[in-house]
Design a protein around this motif. Sequence first.
Motif, short mmCIF file in Angstrom:
data_model
loop_
_atom_site.label_atom_id
_atom_site.label_comp_id
_atom_site.label_asym_id
_atom_site.label_seq_id
_atom_site.Cartn_x
_atom_site.Cartn_y
_atom_site.Cartn_z
N TRP A 69 -78.17 -8.63 2.17
CA TRP A 69 -77.87 -9.74 3.08
C TRP A 69 -76.83 -9.22 4.07
CZ3 TRP A 69 -76.96 -9.45 -2.11
CH2 TRP A 69 -75.63 -9.22 -2.51
N PRO A 70 -76.59 -9.91 5.22
CA PRO A 70 -75.57 -9.44 6.15
C PRO A 70 -74.21 -9.31 5.47
CG PRO A 70 -76.94 -11.09 7.21
CD PRO A 70 -77.33 -11.07 5.75
N LEU A 71 -73.57 -8.14 5.59
CA LEU A 71 -72.31 -7.89 4.90
C LEU A 71 -71.27 -8.92 5.32
CD1 LEU A 71 -71.83 -4.03 4.80
CD2 LEU A 71 -73.17 -5.53 3.33
N GLY A 72 -70.55 -9.41 4.33
CA GLY A 72 -69.53 -10.42 4.59
C GLY A 72 -70.07 -11.83 4.63
N PHE A 73 -71.41 -11.99 4.63
CA PHE A 73 -72.02 -13.32 4.69
C PHE A 73 -71.96 -13.98 3.32
CE2 PHE A 73 -75.92 -15.94 4.20
CZ PHE A 73 -75.61 -16.93 5.11
N SER A 74 -71.32 -15.16 3.25
CA SER A 74 -71.17 -15.84 1.97
C SER A 74 -71.97 -17.13 1.92
CB SER A 74 -69.68 -16.15 1.72
OG SER A 74 -69.14 -16.95 2.77
N GLY A 75 -72.80 -17.38 2.91
CA GLY A 75 -73.56 -18.62 2.98
C GLY A 75 -74.57 -18.78 1.85
N GLY A 76 -74.91 -17.68 1.19
CA GLY A 76 -75.89 -17.76 0.10
C GLY A 76 -75.28 -18.14 -1.23
N PHE A 77 -73.94 -18.23 -1.30
CA PHE A 77 -73.29 -18.60 -2.55
C PHE A 77 -73.40 -20.10 -2.80
CE2 PHE A 77 -70.29 -14.78 -1.97
CZ PHE A 77 -71.07 -13.99 -2.79
N ASN A 78 -73.45 -20.48 -4.07
CA ASN A 78 -73.42 -21.88 -4.47
C ASN A 78 -71.97 -22.32 -4.59
OD1 ASN A 78 -73.36 -24.30 -6.07
ND2 ASN A 78 -75.44 -23.87 -6.74
N GLY A 79 -71.55 -23.23 -3.72
CA GLY A 79 -70.16 -23.64 -3.68
C GLY A 79 -69.65 -24.31 -4.93
N GLN A 80 -70.53 -24.93 -5.71
CA GLN A 80 -70.11 -25.62 -6.92
C GLN A 80 -70.01 -24.68 -8.12
OE1 GLN A 80 -73.02 -28.81 -7.15
NE2 GLN A 80 -71.66 -30.20 -6.04
N MET A 81 -70.57 -23.49 -7.99
CA MET A 81 -70.48 -22.50 -9.06
C MET A 81 -69.23 -21.64 -8.84
SD MET A 81 -74.52 -21.39 -9.16
CE MET A 81 -74.20 -19.84 -10.02
N THR A 82 -68.70 -21.09 -9.92
CA THR A 82 -67.53 -20.22 -9.81
C THR A 82 -67.93 -18.88 -9.18
OG1 THR A 82 -67.83 -19.17 -11.97
CG2 THR A 82 -66.59 -21.25 -11.91
N GLY A 83 -66.92 -18.12 -8.79
CA GLY A 83 -67.19 -16.79 -8.27
C GLY A 83 -67.93 -15.95 -9.29
N MET A 84 -67.51 -16.03 -10.55
CA MET A 84 -68.14 -15.25 -11.62
C MET A 84 -69.60 -15.66 -11.81
SD MET A 84 -67.21 -12.80 -13.67
CE MET A 84 -65.44 -12.97 -13.89
N GLU A 85 -69.86 -16.95 -11.77
CA GLU A 85 -71.23 -17.44 -11.94
C GLU A 85 -72.12 -16.96 -10.80
OE1 GLU A 85 -70.35 -21.59 -14.41
OE2 GLU A 85 -70.31 -21.57 -12.21
N ASN A 86 -71.57 -16.94 -9.58
CA ASN A 86 -72.32 -16.46 -8.44
C ASN A 86 -72.62 -14.97 -8.56
OD1 ASN A 86 -72.86 -18.38 -5.95
ND2 ASN A 86 -70.90 -19.04 -6.83
N ILE A 87 -71.65 -14.20 -9.05
CA ILE A 87 -71.86 -12.76 -9.25
C ILE A 87 -72.99 -12.54 -10.25
CG2 ILE A 87 -70.86 -10.61 -10.10
CD1 ILE A 87 -68.10 -11.73 -9.24
N ARG A 88 -72.96 -13.27 -11.35
CA ARG A 88 -74.00 -13.13 -12.38
C ARG A 88 -75.37 -13.47 -11.81
NH1 ARG A 88 -72.20 -12.45 -17.55
NH2 ARG A 88 -70.00 -12.92 -17.95
N PHE A 89 -75.43 -14.55 -11.02
CA PHE A 89 -76.70 -14.99 -10.46
C PHE A 89 -77.29 -13.92 -9.54
CE2 PHE A 89 -79.08 -17.00 -6.99
CZ PHE A 89 -80.06 -17.65 -7.71
#
Length: 218
Positions: free
Chosen positions: A70-90
Amino acid sequence: MIEFQNVSKTYYLKGIEKVILDDVSFKFPKGRNVAILGHNGAGKSTMMRLLAGAELPDAGRIRRHVKVSWPLGFSGGFNGQMTGMENIRFVARMYGEDTERVIEFVQEFSELGESLTLPIQTYSSGMKARLAFGVSMAIDFRYYLIDEVTAVGDARFKRKCDEVFKQKLKRSNIVMISHSMGSIRQLCDMGCVLDKGKLYFHDDVEDAIAHHTKNQNA
């Protein structure tokens, strides 16, 4: 290799039609670092999202024969309700990566500490960018997409980003958007100019810059 096959993309905003890509066919050459140039509003960032698969074309196909970031630095694909750790795992599972290895890398690289246990929606923009860049660097992509920002944070963290990115470029390639011609010359060896829905290929990055400059001065 990444290939556009008769790709079209158009936006409609307040009754105005804006053509981004008009029946574009193009193969990104293997082993080349490609700059995407064009005036503000030409659709360069949209093209990046199409390359990443974050948006779909209106017509045509985009074929990816290699793993594309994905475009470097782009965080729009993260789920805001999930934790950082949960997003990393996903993300790690989605790309078939070793989850624990990715977590260990991002924990060390991002320097977010206990913030990784908090929901993404509580993060500042800088924290989101650190996480996104860290996850990007934890996964080996064949092509990295760069939309202006390649490093975030203070001077020390930027040097850290630069160093790990240089290591990635020894075995990967980039597709890059930047308003800095110095950065384009440093990182890219060929370029494409996006203008009025058409994509013009130049095997030499200097020719692409000259074409872009001429358009800007027209």
